[in-house]
Design a protein around this motif. Structure first.
Motif, mmCIF file in Angstrom:
data_model
loop_
_atom_site.group_PDB
_atom_site.id
_atom_site.type_symbol
_atom_site.label_atom_id
_atom_site.label_comp_id
_atom_site.label_asym_id
_atom_site.label_seq_id
_atom_site.Cartn_x
_atom_site.Cartn_y
_atom_site.Cartn_z
ATOM 1 N N ALA A 297 1.119 -1.186 -0.068
ATOM 2 C CA ALA A 297 0.141 0.178 -0.020
ATOM 3 C C ALA A 297 0.887 1.346 -0.038
ATOM 4 O O ALA A 297 2.046 1.447 0.654
ATOM 5 N N THR A 298 0.599 2.157 -0.767
ATOM 6 C CA THR A 298 1.169 3.536 -0.729
ATOM 7 C C THR A 298 0.237 4.509 -0.367
ATOM 8 O O THR A 298 -0.742 4.682 -0.923
ATOM 9 N N VAL A 299 0.425 5.139 0.892
ATOM 10 C CA VAL A 299 -0.412 6.222 1.434
ATOM 11 C C VAL A 299 -0.059 7.486 1.210
ATOM 12 O O VAL A 299 1.379 7.757 1.094
ATOM 13 N N PHE A 300 -0.772 8.362 0.938
ATOM 14 C CA PHE A 300 -0.435 9.812 0.431
ATOM 15 C C PHE A 300 -1.117 10.897 1.344
ATOM 16 O O PHE A 300 -2.200 10.642 1.876
ATOM 17 N N LEU A 301 -0.502 11.884 1.742
ATOM 18 C CA LEU A 301 -0.951 12.807 2.623
ATOM 19 C C LEU A 301 -2.182 13.600 1.926
ATOM 20 O O LEU A 301 -3.057 13.960 2.561
ATOM 21 N N ASP A 302 -2.034 13.832 0.549
ATOM 22 C CA ASP A 302 -3.072 14.501 -0.151
ATOM 23 C C ASP A 302 -4.284 13.478 -0.639
ATOM 24 O O ASP A 302 -3.945 12.146 -0.882
ATOM 25 N N PHE A 303 -5.342 14.053 -0.935
ATOM 26 C CA PHE A 303 -6.359 13.174 -1.742
ATOM 27 C C PHE A 303 -6.006 13.158 -3.090
ATOM 28 O O PHE A 303 -5.075 13.630 -3.632
ATOM 29 N N ASP A 304 -6.609 12.007 -3.653
ATOM 30 C CA ASP A 304 -6.346 11.462 -4.843
ATOM 31 C C ASP A 304 -4.923 10.943 -5.157
ATOM 32 O O ASP A 304 -4.490 11.042 -6.522
ATOM 33 N N CYS A 305 -4.323 10.530 -4.225
ATOM 34 C CA CYS A 305 -3.040 10.008 -4.254
ATOM 35 C C CYS A 305 -2.054 10.901 -4.991
ATOM 36 O O CYS A 305 -1.154 10.597 -5.805
ATOM 37 N N GLY A 306 -2.157 12.429 -4.691
ATOM 38 C CA GLY A 306 -1.475 13.209 -5.290
ATOM 39 C C GLY A 306 -0.480 13.868 -4.185
ATOM 40 O O GLY A 306 -0.445 13.408 -3.344
ATOM 41 N N GLY A 307 0.311 14.679 -4.491
ATOM 42 C CA GLY A 307 1.489 15.269 -3.596
ATOM 43 C C GLY A 307 2.790 14.532 -3.627
ATOM 44 O O GLY A 307 2.924 13.395 -4.076
ATOM 45 N N ASP A 308 3.732 15.344 -3.104
ATOM 46 C CA ASP A 308 5.016 14.687 -2.758
ATOM 47 C C ASP A 308 5.080 13.930 -1.491
ATOM 48 O O ASP A 308 6.292 13.294 -1.389
ATOM 49 N N VAL A 309 3.884 13.907 -0.768
ATOM 50 C CA VAL A 309 4.169 13.322 0.421
ATOM 51 C C VAL A 309 3.678 11.935 0.417
ATOM 52 O O VAL A 309 2.235 12.062 0.475
#
Length: 108
Positions: A74-86
């Motif tokens: 699983a790759t989790v993202f800080l931003d919605f829609d799996c966006g951003g650099d975090v």
């Protein structure tokens, strides 16, 4: 008569192969997390290669404390829609603490 039996057997074999359902592209297991003041939430058997915005996560209050009990990465993202650099990559069985914040996830 033998040719007829051979054709019938071949046709039956082809029909059997085509009738077998194709396995869905989904991770097996649960992906758990917390929202708000620590309310448990989760996703059961999530779809693979499809970004999932986490229910209960908001712009002001992201989800936290993810636990990957699926058979996929699983790759989790800080931003919605799996966006951003975090983002953070979680192998199957990985648990992360309350400090990790997330809003979306995608499974391999």
């Amino acid at each position: 008569m033998r040719l007829r039996n051979a054709v019938l057997a071949a046709t039956s074999a082809v029909a059997l192969v085509l009738a077998v359902p194709v396995q869905a592209n989904a991770a097996t297991g649960d992906f758990l997390y917390k929202v708000g003041p620590g309310v448990p939430a989760g996703i059961a058997d999530p779809e693979s290669r499809h970004c999932i915005n986490l229910f209960g996560a908001t712009e002001d209050d992201p989800a936290f404390a993810p636990e990957n009990f699926t058979n996929s990465t699983a790759t989790v993202f800080l931003d919605f829609d799996c966006g951003g650099d975090v983002f953070y990559v979680m192998n199957p069985g990985k648990r992360l603490g309350d400090r990790l914040k997330l809003r979306s996830v995608i499974f391999s």
